[in-house]
Design a protein around this motif. Structure first.
Motif, PDB file in Angstrom:
ATOM      1  N   ARG A  55      46.904  46.179  29.356  1.00 55.90           N
ATOM      2  CA  ARG A  55      46.248  45.323  30.346  1.00 55.90           C
ATOM      3  C   ARG A  55      46.030  43.915  29.809  1.00 55.90           C
ATOM      4  N   LEU A  56      45.457  43.804  28.624  1.00 52.46           N
ATOM      5  CA  LEU A  56      45.202  42.486  28.048  1.00 52.46           C
ATOM      6  C   LEU A  56      46.438  41.922  27.356  1.00 52.46           C
ATOM      7  N   GLN A  57      47.240  42.806  26.769  1.00 50.57           N
ATOM      8  CA  GLN A  57      48.474  42.344  26.120  1.00 50.57           C
ATOM      9  C   GLN A  57      49.332  41.580  27.127  1.00 50.57           C
ATOM     10  N   SER A  58      49.368  42.057  28.368  1.00 55.91           N
ATOM     11  CA  SER A  58      50.202  41.421  29.391  1.00 55.91           C
ATOM     12  C   SER A  58      49.672  40.053  29.816  1.00 55.91           C
ATOM     13  N   LYS A  59      48.411  39.766  29.496  1.00 51.87           N
ATOM     14  CA  LYS A  59      47.820  38.484  29.875  1.00 51.87           C
ATOM     15  C   LYS A  59      48.012  37.403  28.814  1.00 51.87           C
ATOM     16  N   ILE A  60      48.554  37.776  27.663  1.00 51.36           N
ATOM     17  CA  ILE A  60      48.872  36.774  26.639  1.00 51.36           C
ATOM     18  C   ILE A  60      50.106  36.002  27.110  1.00 51.36           C
ATOM     19  N   PRO A  61      50.016  34.693  27.271  1.00 51.20           N
ATOM     20  CA  PRO A  61      51.166  33.935  27.779  1.00 51.20           C
ATOM     21  C   PRO A  61      52.403  34.129  26.915  1.00 51.20           C
ATOM     22  N   ALA A  62      53.548  34.175  27.559  1.00 49.56           N
ATOM     23  CA  ALA A  62      54.807  34.399  26.837  1.00 49.56           C
ATOM     24  C   ALA A  62      55.074  33.307  25.811  1.00 49.56           C
ATOM     25  N   HIS A 111      30.929  38.872  32.858  1.00 51.53           N
ATOM     26  CA  HIS A 111      29.858  38.084  32.236  1.00 51.53           C
ATOM     27  C   HIS A 111      29.134  37.217  33.254  1.00 51.53           C
ATOM     28  N   HIS A 112      27.812  37.133  33.096  1.00 52.30           N
ATOM     29  CA  HIS A 112      26.994  36.253  33.915  1.00 52.30           C
ATOM     30  C   HIS A 112      26.036  35.461  33.032  1.00 52.30           C
ATOM     31  N   GLU A 113      25.579  34.346  33.553  1.00 51.91           N
ATOM     32  CA  GLU A 113      24.671  33.469  32.826  1.00 51.91           C
ATOM     33  C   GLU A 113      23.478  34.257  32.280  1.00 51.91           C
ATOM     34  N   ASP A 114      23.214  34.045  30.990  1.00 50.17           N
ATOM     35  CA  ASP A 114      22.037  34.590  30.311  1.00 50.17           C
ATOM     36  C   ASP A 114      22.027  36.111  30.170  1.00 50.17           C
ATOM     37  N   ASP A 115      23.199  36.757  30.274  1.00 51.98           N
ATOM     38  CA  ASP A 115      23.192  38.207  30.043  1.00 51.98           C
ATOM     39  C   ASP A 115      23.294  38.552  28.558  1.00 51.98           C
ATOM     40  N   LYS A 116      23.465  37.520  27.723  1.00 49.94           N
ATOM     41  CA  LYS A 116      23.510  37.692  26.262  1.00 49.94           C
ATOM     42  C   LYS A 116      24.693  38.534  25.814  1.00 49.94           C
ATOM     43  N   ARG A 117      25.739  38.594  26.645  1.00 48.31           N
ATOM     44  CA  ARG A 117      26.958  39.331  26.313  1.00 48.31           C
ATOM     45  C   ARG A 117      28.152  38.378  26.354  1.00 48.31           C
ATOM     46  N   SER A 118      29.124  38.611  25.499  1.00 49.15           N
ATOM     47  CA  SER A 118      30.348  37.803  25.489  1.00 49.15           C
ATOM     48  C   SER A 118      31.336  38.367  26.512  1.00 49.15           C
ATOM     49  N   PRO A 119      32.112  37.511  27.172  1.00 49.47           N
ATOM     50  CA  PRO A 119      33.064  38.007  28.170  1.00 49.47           C
ATOM     51  C   PRO A 119      34.289  38.644  27.529  1.00 49.47           C
ATOM     52  N   VAL A 120      34.755  39.730  28.127  1.00 46.22           N
ATOM     53  CA  VAL A 120      35.978  40.394  27.687  1.00 46.22           C
ATOM     54  C   VAL A 120      37.153  39.750  28.407  1.00 46.22           C
ATOM     55  N   GLY A 121      38.233  39.441  27.668  1.00 43.60           N
ATOM     56  CA  GLY A 121      39.409  38.900  28.329  1.00 43.60           C
ATOM     57  C   GLY A 121      40.304  38.100  27.414  1.00 43.60           C
ATOM     58  N   VAL A 122      41.260  37.423  28.036  1.00 43.30           N
ATOM     59  CA  VAL A 122      42.193  36.529  27.340  1.00 43.30           C
ATOM     60  C   VAL A 122      41.958  35.127  27.888  1.00 43.30           C
TER      61      VAL A 122
END
Length: 238
Positions: A55-62, A111-122
């Motif tokens: 899922r995330l591997q496919s989001k890395i630009p070629a 992720h949302h403002e002030d949730d103290k969590r880092s967003p998952v993604g590329v």
């Protein structure tokens, strides 16, 4: 380049996502040393980024040939390992690795403002800056005192923003890291950076030792289209 006086006015907005606020009053832990991801990262001739699923591997630009991967220890953990991979031909080589920290409450797929969590993604890595002069960055670098961590924060946080690399989450590419514009709206959070480590979790950013930040600033090249792949290990592998 130094940002205009108008940009300085956004200091508090920027720091709520990246720095300490009231949480910064807590003591910090010992800074972590260098580290590595799981054994797969030590194998030769990597055809893909280790421990990252389709899922995330496919989001890395070629066309991306530099990937900073943040391996979070757990969904609710502030501890992580950062590894820089560089692609040569069709294979990825591990260039460097460090212990690091992410959001103090862990990770969030939404992720949302002030949730103290880092967003998952590329996300892209296109702009850098800091309180200190440009150390030889290849990315566009904005030197500015406007992002200096306020001294009512715990002393361990005062140098958090000496060097920063903006993570292209809910921001306008090609602007200084502390540009306050959030295309997806304020509630989605923003001002999420790679920045200097103070030894414990952040508000949403990823923090690394000074030597690591200097290495990344001198290595990440816009011509190589660098990106960050980030999340807890379970989320990365999906």
């Amino acid at each position: 380049m130094v940002v205009s006086a108008a940009a300085c006015g956004v200091l508090l907005t920027t720091l709520t996502s990246c720095g300490g606020g009231s949480d910064a009053q807590k003591g910090d832990a010992r800074s972590a040393g260098a580290g590595t991801p799981k054994d797969k990262a030590r194998t030769a001739d990597l055809k893909r980024i280790p421990d990252v699923g389709d899922r995330l591997q496919s989001k890395i630009p070629a066309n991306s040939r530099q990937v900073v991967t943040v391996y979070g220890e757990g969904r609710n953990s502030a501890d992580s390992t950062v590894v820089l991979y560089t692609r040569t031909g069709s294979t990825w080589d591990k260039t460097a690795g460090w212990k690091a920290h992410n959001g103090k409450k862990g990770w969030a797929a939404d992720h949302h403002e002030d949730d103290k969590r880092s967003p998952v993604g590329v996300f892209g890595l296109t702009d850098a800056g800091g309180v200190l002069p440009d150390p030889g960055a290849l990315l566009p670098y904005t030197e500015t005192a406007s992002i200096q961590a306020p001294h009512y924060w715990a002393k361990s946080h005062w140098h958090d923003f000496d060097y920063v690399i903006a993570i292209d989450y809910n921001r306008v590419k090609g602007t200084a890291p502390n540009d306050p514009t959030r295309p997806e709206g304020q509630s989605k959070g923003g001002s999420i950076w790679l920045h200097m480590d103070h030894g414990s979790g952040t508000s949403a950013c990823v923090s690394l030792p000074k030597a690591a930040m200097e290495k990344l600033l001198r290595t990440l090249d816009p011509k190589q289209h660098p990106v960050v792949v980030m999340g807890d290990r379970a989320s990365l592998q999906t």
